[in-house]
Scaffold this active site. Structure first.
Site, mmCIF file in Angstrom:
data_model
loop_
_atom_site.group_PDB
_atom_site.id
_atom_site.type_symbol
_atom_site.label_atom_id
_atom_site.label_comp_id
_atom_site.label_asym_id
_atom_site.label_seq_id
_atom_site.Cartn_x
_atom_site.Cartn_y
_atom_site.Cartn_z
ATOM 1 N N GLU A 210 -11.746 -45.635 -27.664
ATOM 2 C CA GLU A 210 -11.593 -44.208 -27.379
ATOM 3 C C GLU A 210 -12.747 -43.692 -26.532
ATOM 4 O OE1 GLU A 210 -10.794 -39.967 -29.768
ATOM 5 O OE2 GLU A 210 -11.530 -41.713 -30.879
ATOM 6 N N CYS B 197 -10.538 -41.757 -41.791
ATOM 7 C CA CYS B 197 -9.980 -41.944 -40.449
ATOM 8 C C CYS B 197 -11.089 -42.332 -39.461
ATOM 9 C CB CYS B 197 -9.215 -40.704 -40.008
ATOM 10 S SG CYS B 197 -8.076 -41.001 -38.628
ATOM 11 N N GLU C 15 -6.691 -36.439 -48.201
ATOM 12 C CA GLU C 15 -6.784 -35.015 -48.529
ATOM 13 C C GLU C 15 -5.425 -34.329 -48.532
ATOM 14 O OE1 GLU C 15 -7.898 -35.171 -44.031
ATOM 15 O OE2 GLU C 15 -8.033 -36.454 -45.813
ATOM 16 N N LYS D 47 -7.652 3.221 -46.874
ATOM 17 C CA LYS D 47 -6.714 3.916 -46.006
ATOM 18 C C LYS D 47 -5.350 3.236 -46.035
ATOM 19 C CE LYS D 47 -9.329 7.216 -44.330
ATOM 20 N NZ LYS D 47 -8.981 8.635 -44.546
ATOM 21 N N GLY E 200 -14.014 -41.508 -39.636
ATOM 22 C CA GLY E 200 -15.152 -41.843 -40.492
ATOM 23 C C GLY E 200 -15.164 -43.304 -40.886
ATOM 24 N N MET E 201 -13.988 -43.898 -41.119
ATOM 25 C CA MET E 201 -13.919 -45.325 -41.429
ATOM 26 C C MET E 201 -14.208 -46.156 -40.184
ATOM 27 S SD MET E 201 -10.835 -47.838 -42.706
ATOM 28 C CE MET E 201 -10.479 -48.417 -41.039
ATOM 29 N N ASP F 225 4.409 -8.165 -33.073
ATOM 30 C CA ASP F 225 4.143 -9.147 -32.024
ATOM 31 C C ASP F 225 5.441 -9.424 -31.276
ATOM 32 O OD1 ASP F 225 1.602 -9.333 -33.039
ATOM 33 O OD2 ASP F 225 1.932 -11.230 -34.087
ATOM 34 N N ILE F 226 5.387 -9.479 -29.960
ATOM 35 C CA ILE F 226 6.599 -9.664 -29.175
ATOM 36 C C ILE F 226 7.258 -11.011 -29.477
ATOM 37 C CG2 ILE F 226 5.401 -10.618 -27.141
ATOM 38 C CD1 ILE F 226 7.411 -8.955 -25.433
ATOM 39 N N HIS G 220 -5.436 -40.239 -44.424
ATOM 40 C CA HIS G 220 -5.972 -38.927 -44.788
ATOM 41 C C HIS G 220 -5.566 -38.583 -46.227
ATOM 42 C CE1 HIS G 220 -7.482 -37.479 -40.851
ATOM 43 N NE2 HIS G 220 -6.590 -38.333 -40.376
ATOM 44 N N PRO H 82 -2.454 2.311 -41.981
ATOM 45 C CA PRO H 82 -2.022 1.071 -41.311
ATOM 46 C C PRO H 82 -0.807 0.435 -41.994
ATOM 47 C CG PRO H 82 -4.403 1.104 -41.515
ATOM 48 C CD PRO H 82 -3.898 2.255 -42.326
ATOM 49 N N LYS I 259 1.354 6.829 -52.900
ATOM 50 C CA LYS I 259 1.487 7.237 -51.502
ATOM 51 C C LYS I 259 2.219 6.168 -50.690
ATOM 52 C CE LYS I 259 -1.390 9.236 -47.834
ATOM 53 N NZ LYS I 259 -2.788 9.557 -47.443
#
Length: 535
Positions: A408, A384, A511, A192, A386-387, A152-153, A509, A195, A228
């Site tokens: 919001e 969040c 999680e 294969k 959800g509350m 990737d450049i 959060h 690649p 290989k």
């Protein structure tokens, strides 16, 4: 390692052939194994995209934004890093091309380059190396992952930077690991290696010579193919490892350890360390493979087509189910379908979770799901947004504020949820929310305090709206318990319904702090109640 005077070691992980091969999981697995050998590790994700951070990127394109304790919006791989190790990472553990160029341009504007022509080499590469060294400051071993794919450049300055760094610190202190895809072609009926060969050739043309190759495949790679790869990639056969598809990601470090990868890394870097203690991961995998029964959880959101949007959430639910020796059966429910009245799916789950999110789309469907959970005594967990929606639902249907809404979604009606002081929809979007860890005080006698087993907790936030305290007292008087607050900012953090078997929601959060061998208490309590539902 060989005493305090031992030089710092660097391990850099690159990927080739295709993106999303699992470099983050490989890096996290290696770090977890080295840490379990008693080494002090740290981790770093280098992202080649020009965004300053992922905070303004769509989660359907980039996946979730992982938030650190110190308030950085980072790549989701940092979530893997924390879940596989004991690390608590910071903003120094992730940087992007955007951050690098921004810093170099600011340096140039301040005249720090003394009139020199500013170039990719040496100015951009020096800034990348400076950030790598910062991440490595307090560690014996730094594991750095370069995002994207070799070739990737946009990744070229990063590859050049780690090539230079190996020259700076001595090649004996740096290890290059390259992760490649070994695809199975159904038409040919075989795996294969071409690649992988081309990917390593590309890497070598840029001055990097990987000492270890990890082959990603959906099936076992036979010995002749390993030979290989070893021959054509000029890597010793004992340094070619396999990362085959597994039932749970927590098998990855165990699989790599069984092949001797962590010992090989120690040998190549001249590290003396004890064998890793992997009992905790073995227990996680055992529980995953030997569940007692299933638990079906409905997750109501907008980004239902991509689990990556809720990666930490998905993992936290799995951690909780695993800790109870249960198999999680997630049911991703499109909130917009609920708005159409298609709510039959809600009667087929044992618990409903409404996660965080932004924007008005789908919110009425989420509110309908919350109402269903409240009225049917179905275990509910809100996070969040959800509350906030749980407060709005209660205000509308119990308190009688029919126009209850969030700022919001517009400025009309009863704004039960409004923008925090200093926040608005206008202005800079990146890194401008309430971010990072904040303390929360839990109410004595509350369900939340019982779940946590503590009075003061610290959790990570990512939001710009909050419960409007003008309405909080009305909602509380009607029966919703405000069981957690941030006293410093006077913010509602946790709410619950005492007459409900499990109805709890939080502004933060949780999680982000769950681990596979240490499930977050809020998720564990939710799963336990869901498992009991209907019995």
């Amino acid at each position: 390692m060989k005493g305090k005077s031992s030089p710092k070691k660097f391990i850099f992980i690159t990927g080739g052939v295709a993106s999303s091969l699992g470099k983050g999981l490989a890096a996290a697995s290696i770090a977890g194994l080295l840490e379990r050998r008693g080494l002090k590790v740290n981790m770093l994700k280098m992202d080649p995209y020009i965004n300053v951070d992922p905070g303004t990127m769509s989660p359907t394109q980039h996946g979730e934004v992982f938030v650190t304790d110190d308030g950085a919006e980072t790549d989701l791989d940092l979530g893997h890093y924390e879940r596989f190790t004991s690390l608590t990472l910071s903003r120094t553990s992730n940087f992007t091309t955007g951050q690098v160029y921004l810093q170099v341009i600011e340096n140039e504007r301040e005249g720090k380059y003394l009139g020199k022509t500013v170039q990719v080499v040496p100015h951009i590469t020096e800034e990348i190396k400076r950030r790598i060294h910062i991440a490595a400051e307090d560690a014996e071993v730094l594991l750095g992952e370069i995002g994207g794919t070799v070739g990737d450049i946009e990744s070229q300055p990063f590859v050049e930077s780690i090539r230079q760094l190996a020259h700076d610190v001595g090649p004996e202190n740096v290890l290059f690991i390259h992760l490649v895809l070994v695809p199975y072609l159904g038409a040919a009926g075989e795996l294969k290696t071409k690649p992988a060969q081309h990917s390593v050739k590309e890497l070598r043309s840029m001055g990097l010579f990987p000492q270890i190759i990890i082959c990603r495949s959906d099936r076992e790679i036979e010995s002749s193919l390993v030979d290989k790869i070893s021959l054509f990639c000029n890597v010793q056969k004992e340094n070619v490892f396999q990362s085959i598809d597994v039932d749970t990601i927590y098998q990855v470090p165990l699989s790599l350890h069984a092949q001797g990868l962590d010992q090989r890394i120690a040998n190549l870097l001249g590290i003396w360390a004890a064998a890793p203690k992997i009992d905790d991961l073995e227990k996680v995998v055992f529980n995953f493979k030997n569940p007692l029964r299933k638990v079906k959880i409905g997750i109501v959101g907008k980004y239902t087509e991509l689990v990556e949007s809720y990666k930490s959430l998905d993992e936290a639910l799995n951690h909780a189910a695993n800790s109870c020796q249960l198999e999680l059966e997630p049911v991703y429910i499109d909130a917009e379908e609920l708005e159409k009245g298609n709510d039959e799916v809600l009667s087929n789950v044992q618990g409903i979770l409404v996660p965080g999110g932004f924007g008005q789309r789908g919110t009425e469907g989420k509110i309908a799901a919350i109402k269903y959970a409240r009225e049917n005594k179905l275990p509910f967990f809100g996070i969040c947004l959800g509350m906030q929606l749980a407060m709005i639902e209660y205000a509308r249907n119990i308190v009688g504020l029919e126009t209850a809404t969030s700022e919001e979604f517009g400025s009309g009606g009863d704004l039960v949820v409004h923008f925090m002081e200093g926040q608005s929809q206008e202005g800079s979007k990146g890194g401008s929310m309430r971010l990072g860890a904040y303390d929360c005080e839990l109410l004595d006698g509350s369900y939340a305090k019982k779940v946590y087993g503590a009075s003061i907790i610290s959790e990570r936030h990512r939001h710009r709206l909050e419960v409007n305290n003008i309405y909080a007292s009305k909602i509380s008087e009607a029966g919703m318990v405000i069981s957690g607050i941030n006293k410093e900012l006077d913010l509602v953090e946790v709410v619950e319904l005492s007459e409900h078997p499990h109805f709890i929601a939080c502004q933060y959060h949780p999680e982000f702090k769950s681990r596979p061998y240490s499930a977050h208490p809020l998720f564990k309590a939710f799963i336990e109640k869901a498992d009991q539902y209907g019995k």
